[in-house]
Design an enzyme around this catalytic site. Sequence first.
Site, short mmCIF file in Angstrom:
data_model
loop_
_atom_site.label_atom_id
_atom_site.label_comp_id
_atom_site.label_asym_id
_atom_site.label_seq_id
_atom_site.Cartn_x
_atom_site.Cartn_y
_atom_site.Cartn_z
N THR A 13 4.91 26.56 -1.83
CA THR A 13 6.33 26.57 -2.15
C THR A 13 7.19 26.88 -0.94
O THR A 13 8.36 26.49 -0.88
CB THR A 13 6.61 27.58 -3.28
OG1 THR A 13 5.71 27.32 -4.37
CG2 THR A 13 8.03 27.49 -3.79
N LYS A 50 -5.88 33.29 -6.63
CA LYS A 50 -4.74 32.60 -7.25
C LYS A 50 -5.32 31.32 -7.81
O LYS A 50 -5.70 30.42 -7.07
CB LYS A 50 -3.64 32.30 -6.24
CG LYS A 50 -2.50 31.47 -6.84
CD LYS A 50 -1.47 31.07 -5.79
CE LYS A 50 -0.40 30.18 -6.43
NZ LYS A 50 0.61 29.73 -5.44
N ILE A 68 1.33 34.27 -9.35
CA ILE A 68 2.04 33.92 -8.13
C ILE A 68 2.90 32.73 -8.50
O ILE A 68 2.42 31.62 -8.66
CB ILE A 68 1.08 33.64 -6.97
CG1 ILE A 68 0.30 34.93 -6.64
CG2 ILE A 68 1.84 33.14 -5.75
CD1 ILE A 68 -0.68 34.80 -5.50
N TYR A 101 -7.07 31.04 -2.75
CA TYR A 101 -6.12 30.16 -3.43
C TYR A 101 -6.86 28.88 -3.79
O TYR A 101 -7.13 28.04 -2.94
CB TYR A 101 -4.93 29.88 -2.52
CG TYR A 101 -3.82 29.05 -3.10
CD1 TYR A 101 -3.76 28.72 -4.46
CD2 TYR A 101 -2.78 28.62 -2.29
CE1 TYR A 101 -2.73 27.97 -4.98
CE2 TYR A 101 -1.73 27.85 -2.79
CZ TYR A 101 -1.71 27.54 -4.13
OH TYR A 101 -0.67 26.79 -4.64
#
EC number: 4.3.3.7
Length: 294
Positions: free
Chosen positions: A45, A162, A204, A133
């Site tokens: 992001t 995540k 997250i 992640y």
Amino acid sequence: MFKGSIPALITPFTDNGSVDEKAFAAHVEWQIAEGSNGLVPVGTTGESPTLSHDEHKRVVELCIEVAAKRVPVIAGAGSNNTDEAIELALHAQEAGADALLVVTPYYNKPTQKGLFAHFSAVAEAVKLPIVIYNIPPRSVVDMSPETMGALVKAHKNIIGVKDATGKLDRVSEQRISCGKDFVQLSGEDGTALGFNAHGGVGCISVTANVAPRLCSEFQAAMLAGDYAKALEYQDRLMPLHRAIFMEPGVCGTKYALSKTRGGNRRVRSPLMSTLEPATEAAIDAALKHAGLMN
């Protein structure tokens, strides 16, 4: 260790395309004031693929400086180049980050053995806690619960994940492989309710950039076991979760912020700063539904 609503922060840009440090610092301050439980700079992001190494490092440093230990900073430090991931991880450690978010290597599609070797190399290079992640839709590789468990057993500083697989059964599978203390954070806002019900402890979040207080209260309700209250927040936020991703990337999130806080919509190419009129209308409607815009 890490739980609740942890925004995956946007990286604001000026009209000439440079990183807007003043706007970023203000965004961090607002996130903390609104109750966010942690911060993740320069993840997906944050447009990490289009930041230079110097920009990446500066955004991490600025986040740490502004947060000033009020909430933990989990610095993005991923790459599909192991040496580069180590370089970014070491920099984040030296800058004072509380943990690292390390994405599975994208594009070059390593095997499970390759994933183990990559994460082992990063874990051995730093002392900071590492959050894996796992995002198969973007990295085109999926770390198995077995590989994750092997990494946790081999490296004490690999402490969580995540999870952006969208597969809710992964929470149970990863808890079995990695142990009950393994920190599991959702990487998808829309499924965060179910994720926590399966044993997750937070998200997250992309939507938290736009609705930090609502996302924080949503997570707090779940962590308190009040799923009836959490469901009310879910219904309030779901249209926004969907609308900001009607078009790829962070364009929708920045548009929403431009409507609620006057932020600059600019993103870096090849993403587009403009949206289709139907997308803008859907985001506007979702913001009104959530009570974030009149």
